[in-house]
Design a protein around this motif. Structure first.
Motif, PDB file in Angstrom:
ATOM      1  N   GLY A 113     -61.422 -10.070   5.057  1.00  0.00           N
ATOM      2  CA  GLY A 113     -60.409  -9.762   4.072  1.00  0.00           C
ATOM      3  C   GLY A 113     -60.770 -10.321   2.715  1.00  0.00           C
ATOM      4  N   PRO A 114     -59.805 -10.413   1.807  1.00  0.00           N
ATOM      5  CA  PRO A 114     -60.123 -10.797   0.426  1.00  0.00           C
ATOM      6  C   PRO A 114     -60.653 -12.216   0.276  1.00  0.00           C
ATOM      7  CG  PRO A 114     -57.736 -10.646   0.763  1.00  0.00           C
ATOM      8  CD  PRO A 114     -58.382 -10.048   1.967  1.00  0.00           C
ATOM      9  N   PHE A 115     -60.168 -13.176   1.090  1.00  0.00           N
ATOM     10  CA  PHE A 115     -60.671 -14.548   0.960  1.00  0.00           C
ATOM     11  C   PHE A 115     -62.178 -14.599   1.233  1.00  0.00           C
ATOM     12  CE2 PHE A 115     -56.234 -16.131   2.317  1.00  0.00           C
ATOM     13  CZ  PHE A 115     -55.811 -16.173   0.996  1.00  0.00           C
ATOM     14  N   ALA A 116     -62.589 -13.946   2.310  1.00  0.00           N
ATOM     15  CA  ALA A 116     -64.007 -13.968   2.681  1.00  0.00           C
ATOM     16  C   ALA A 116     -64.865 -13.354   1.577  1.00  0.00           C
ATOM     17  CB  ALA A 116     -64.210 -13.224   4.003  1.00  0.00           C
ATOM     18  N   LYS A 117     -64.401 -12.262   0.995  1.00  0.00           N
ATOM     19  CA  LYS A 117     -65.178 -11.608  -0.064  1.00  0.00           C
ATOM     20  C   LYS A 117     -65.234 -12.472  -1.318  1.00  0.00           C
ATOM     21  CE  LYS A 117     -64.170  -6.890   1.468  1.00  0.00           C
ATOM     22  NZ  LYS A 117     -63.493  -5.615   1.136  1.00  0.00           N
ATOM     23  N   LEU A 118     -64.106 -13.093  -1.647  1.00  0.00           N
ATOM     24  CA  LEU A 118     -64.092 -13.957  -2.840  1.00  0.00           C
ATOM     25  C   LEU A 118     -65.023 -15.149  -2.657  1.00  0.00           C
ATOM     26  CD1 LEU A 118     -60.264 -13.777  -3.513  1.00  0.00           C
ATOM     27  CD2 LEU A 118     -62.024 -13.187  -5.199  1.00  0.00           C
ATOM     28  N   ARG A 119     -65.009 -15.755  -1.490  1.00  0.00           N
ATOM     29  CA  ARG A 119     -65.852 -16.927  -1.255  1.00  0.00           C
ATOM     30  C   ARG A 119     -67.337 -16.579  -1.243  1.00  0.00           C
ATOM     31  NH1 ARG A 119     -61.488 -18.820   3.147  1.00  0.00           N
ATOM     32  NH2 ARG A 119     -60.436 -20.466   1.956  1.00  0.00           N
ATOM     33  N   ARG A 120     -67.647 -15.376  -0.800  1.00  0.00           N
ATOM     34  CA  ARG A 120     -69.053 -14.947  -0.798  1.00  0.00           C
ATOM     35  C   ARG A 120     -69.491 -14.444  -2.168  1.00  0.00           C
ATOM     36  NH1 ARG A 120     -67.591 -11.849   3.736  1.00  0.00           N
ATOM     37  NH2 ARG A 120     -68.231  -9.955   2.634  1.00  0.00           N
ATOM     38  N   GLY A 121     -68.541 -14.340  -3.088  1.00  0.00           N
ATOM     39  CA  GLY A 121     -68.872 -13.868  -4.423  1.00  0.00           C
ATOM     40  C   GLY A 121     -69.134 -12.384  -4.509  1.00  0.00           C
ATOM     41  N   VAL A 122     -68.624 -11.612  -3.535  1.00  0.00           N
ATOM     42  CA  VAL A 122     -68.870 -10.161  -3.527  1.00  0.00           C
ATOM     43  C   VAL A 122     -67.600  -9.357  -3.803  1.00  0.00           C
ATOM     44  CG1 VAL A 122     -70.828 -10.391  -1.969  1.00  0.00           C
ATOM     45  CG2 VAL A 122     -68.546 -10.000  -1.010  1.00  0.00           C
ATOM     46  N   ALA A 123     -66.481 -10.041  -4.034  1.00  0.00           N
ATOM     47  CA  ALA A 123     -65.228  -9.322  -4.296  1.00  0.00           C
ATOM     48  C   ALA A 123     -65.289  -8.655  -5.659  1.00  0.00           C
ATOM     49  CB  ALA A 123     -64.047 -10.278  -4.229  1.00  0.00           C
ATOM     50  N   GLN A 124     -64.706  -7.470  -5.738  1.00  0.00           N
ATOM     51  CA  GLN A 124     -64.590  -6.755  -6.996  1.00  0.00           C
ATOM     52  C   GLN A 124     -63.129  -6.341  -7.211  1.00  0.00           C
ATOM     53  OE1 GLN A 124     -68.027  -4.019  -8.123  1.00  0.00           O
ATOM     54  NE2 GLN A 124     -68.075  -3.830  -5.914  1.00  0.00           N
ATOM     55  N   ARG A 125     -62.712  -6.375  -8.451  1.00  0.00           N
ATOM     56  CA  ARG A 125     -61.371  -5.877  -8.788  1.00  0.00           C
ATOM     57  C   ARG A 125     -61.568  -4.476  -9.362  1.00  0.00           C
ATOM     58  NH1 ARG A 125     -57.599  -7.554 -13.027  1.00  0.00           N
ATOM     59  NH2 ARG A 125     -59.223  -8.952 -13.780  1.00  0.00           N
ATOM     60  N   VAL A 126     -61.668  -3.525  -8.445  1.00  0.00           N
ATOM     61  CA  VAL A 126     -61.988  -2.147  -8.817  1.00  0.00           C
ATOM     62  C   VAL A 126     -60.706  -1.430  -9.239  1.00  0.00           C
ATOM     63  CG1 VAL A 126     -62.939   0.039  -8.018  1.00  0.00           C
ATOM     64  CG2 VAL A 126     -63.936  -2.126  -7.228  1.00  0.00           C
ATOM     65  N   ILE A 127     -60.760  -0.801 -10.387  1.00  0.00           N
ATOM     66  CA  ILE A 127     -59.586  -0.130 -10.942  1.00  0.00           C
ATOM     67  C   ILE A 127     -59.791   1.385 -10.876  1.00  0.00           C
ATOM     68  CG2 ILE A 127     -58.042   0.085 -12.914  1.00  0.00           C
ATOM     69  CD1 ILE A 127     -58.237  -2.764 -11.770  1.00  0.00           C
ATOM     70  N   LYS A 128     -58.893   2.037 -10.140  1.00  0.00           N
ATOM     71  CA  LYS A 128     -58.868   3.499 -10.101  1.00  0.00           C
ATOM     72  C   LYS A 128     -57.417   3.933 -10.211  1.00  0.00           C
ATOM     73  CE  LYS A 128     -60.299   7.591  -7.547  1.00  0.00           C
ATOM     74  NZ  LYS A 128     -60.746   8.153  -6.243  1.00  0.00           N
ATOM     75  N   LYS A 129     -57.119   4.776 -11.147  1.00  0.00           N
ATOM     76  CA  LYS A 129     -55.741   5.179 -11.407  1.00  0.00           C
ATOM     77  C   LYS A 129     -55.076   5.749 -10.162  1.00  0.00           C
ATOM     78  CE  LYS A 129     -52.943   7.995 -14.552  1.00  0.00           C
ATOM     79  NZ  LYS A 129     -52.967   9.001 -15.665  1.00  0.00           N
ATOM     80  N   ASN A 130     -53.860   5.273  -9.896  1.00  0.00           N
ATOM     81  CA  ASN A 130     -53.021   5.766  -8.793  1.00  0.00           C
ATOM     82  C   ASN A 130     -53.640   5.525  -7.418  1.00  0.00           C
ATOM     83  OD1 ASN A 130     -50.534   6.921  -8.008  1.00  0.00           O
ATOM     84  ND2 ASN A 130     -51.491   8.910  -7.667  1.00  0.00           N
ATOM     85  N   GLN A 131     -54.492   4.490  -7.292  1.00  0.00           N
ATOM     86  CA  GLN A 131     -55.099   4.185  -5.996  1.00  0.00           C
ATOM     87  C   GLN A 131     -54.207   3.231  -5.212  1.00  0.00           C
ATOM     88  OE1 GLN A 131     -58.238   5.506  -4.969  1.00  0.00           O
ATOM     89  NE2 GLN A 131     -57.455   4.843  -2.996  1.00  0.00           N
ATOM     90  N   ILE A 132     -53.756   3.678  -4.070  1.00  0.00           N
ATOM     91  CA  ILE A 132     -52.867   2.890  -3.212  1.00  0.00           C
ATOM     92  C   ILE A 132     -53.434   2.872  -1.799  1.00  0.00           C
ATOM     93  CG2 ILE A 132     -50.552   2.707  -2.202  1.00  0.00           C
ATOM     94  CD1 ILE A 132     -50.406   2.177  -5.096  1.00  0.00           C
ATOM     95  N   PHE A 133     -53.459   1.684  -1.184  1.00  0.00           N
ATOM     96  CA  PHE A 133     -53.883   1.539   0.204  1.00  0.00           C
ATOM     97  C   PHE A 133     -52.770   0.888   1.024  1.00  0.00           C
ATOM     98  CE2 PHE A 133     -58.483   0.862  -1.388  1.00  0.00           C
ATOM     99  CZ  PHE A 133     -58.781   2.195  -1.233  1.00  0.00           C
ATOM    100  N   SER A 134     -52.697   1.250   2.290  1.00  0.00           N
ATOM    101  CA  SER A 134     -51.915   0.478   3.260  1.00  0.00           C
ATOM    102  C   SER A 134     -52.859  -0.419   4.036  1.00  0.00           C
ATOM    103  CB  SER A 134     -51.155   1.405   4.212  1.00  0.00           C
ATOM    104  OG  SER A 134     -50.110   2.083   3.538  1.00  0.00           O
TER     105      SER A 134
END
Length: 287
Positions: A158-179
């Motif tokens: 999940g996001p913690f693992a990606k942030l700690r590995r330095g591979v997380a991205q805050r990708v912006i795409k208009k109207n992008q929604i996930f469950s």
């Protein structure tokens, strides 16, 4: 009467279900492609089988089957290898669960979908899933239940693992929604279905709070005391073809059926409660 689960493609979600079943006296047999996982699975109370293998004997002893193996270009790998044995075993099986994905709904431009929505995936991966679902549901006499899982996260994923590995991205795409769904909620949904089987039924498994992906990454970073990754337009993001394909679908997934029919009360109804709990669990393990 003792119960035996045969878990085909025993992975992240299946192990959390096994963690519920083993203390209840269940026998769990799990297939894996990696022999180096045998010691870990054994320590977790799971009897490992190296896949591919002949599962006829295991099926003869199983009362329940969970299949997590994803389809490939040639179809469902389990049915390709063992459909005859599964058909033979069908009359004695009490429950079969097929783990699918909410990707089968395709893109709805951020709109809501439920289990009655059409399955119109644009991606090859989603199209293969639709076909695999039908392959399983079409086996006569097999008590199949389909679980369409949203994006899965939990301890170590999940996001913690990606942030700690330095591979997380805050990708912006208009109207992008996930469950999304926490792995512990997947396990409790599966157990609830085992307790109240309804062959042929399809269930969405997700939380109550669909969100844009950048919102989750930013919140997780704040919890870790980190600066969120810089915002990157989708068109410029460094992503694998598979990761990029997830952004081709935008939708909000309804989960009413798991609540009304299975009586499930989500442990983690939104990503904020889940992330806080995951951090607390980490701290508890460190002490």
């Amino acid at each position: 009467m003792s119960k035996t689960l045969l878990s085909l493609g025993h992975g992240f979600s299946a192990q959390v279900l096994a963690d519920l079943l083993v203390p209840m006296g269940w026998r769990v047999i799990g297939t894996t492609r990696k022999q180096e996982k045998f010691a870990t699975l054994t320590a977790q109370g799971v009897e490992p089988l190296l896949w591919p293998c002949d599962i006829t004997d295991a099926l003869s002893e199983a009362t329940h089957v969970l299949t997590s193996a994803g389809p490939d270009a040639d179809g469902d790998p389990v049915l390709r290898l063992a459909q005859d044995a599964i058909v033979t075993a069908a009359p004695k099986l009490e429950w079969v669960g097929y783990l699918s994905t909410t990707g089968v709904y395709g893109d709805h431009d951020g709109g809501w979908v439920d289990e009655t929505s059409p399955t119109e995936p644009a991606t090859v991966r989603g199209q293969r899933r639709v076909h695999a679902e039908q392959e399983w549901l079409n086996i006569s006499g097999l008590p199949v239940h389909v679980f369409r899982l949203a994006g899965i996260y939990g301890p170590g994923r999940g996001p913690f693992a990606k942030l700690r590995r330095g591979v997380a991205q805050r990708v912006i795409k208009k109207n992008q929604i996930f469950s999304r769904t926490h792995v512990e909620d997947i396990a409790q949904v599966l157990l609830a279905s085992i307790n109240v089987p309804n062959p042929g039924r399809i269930y969405n498994v997700c939380d109550d709070d669909p969100q844009p992906p950048e919102v989750v990454i930013e919140y997780a970073a704040r919890l870790l005391g980190m600066e969120p990754p810089p915002a990157v337009p989708f068109e410029e993001a460094d992503m694998s073809p598979m990761a990029r394909s997830f952004y081709s679908d935008s939708k909000r997934v309804r989960n009413d059926r798991i609540k009304t029919e299975l009586g499930v009360k989500l442990k983690y109804p939104d990503f904020k409660s889940a992330l806080h709990a995951m951090l607390e669990q980490e701290k508890a393990q460190e002490t």
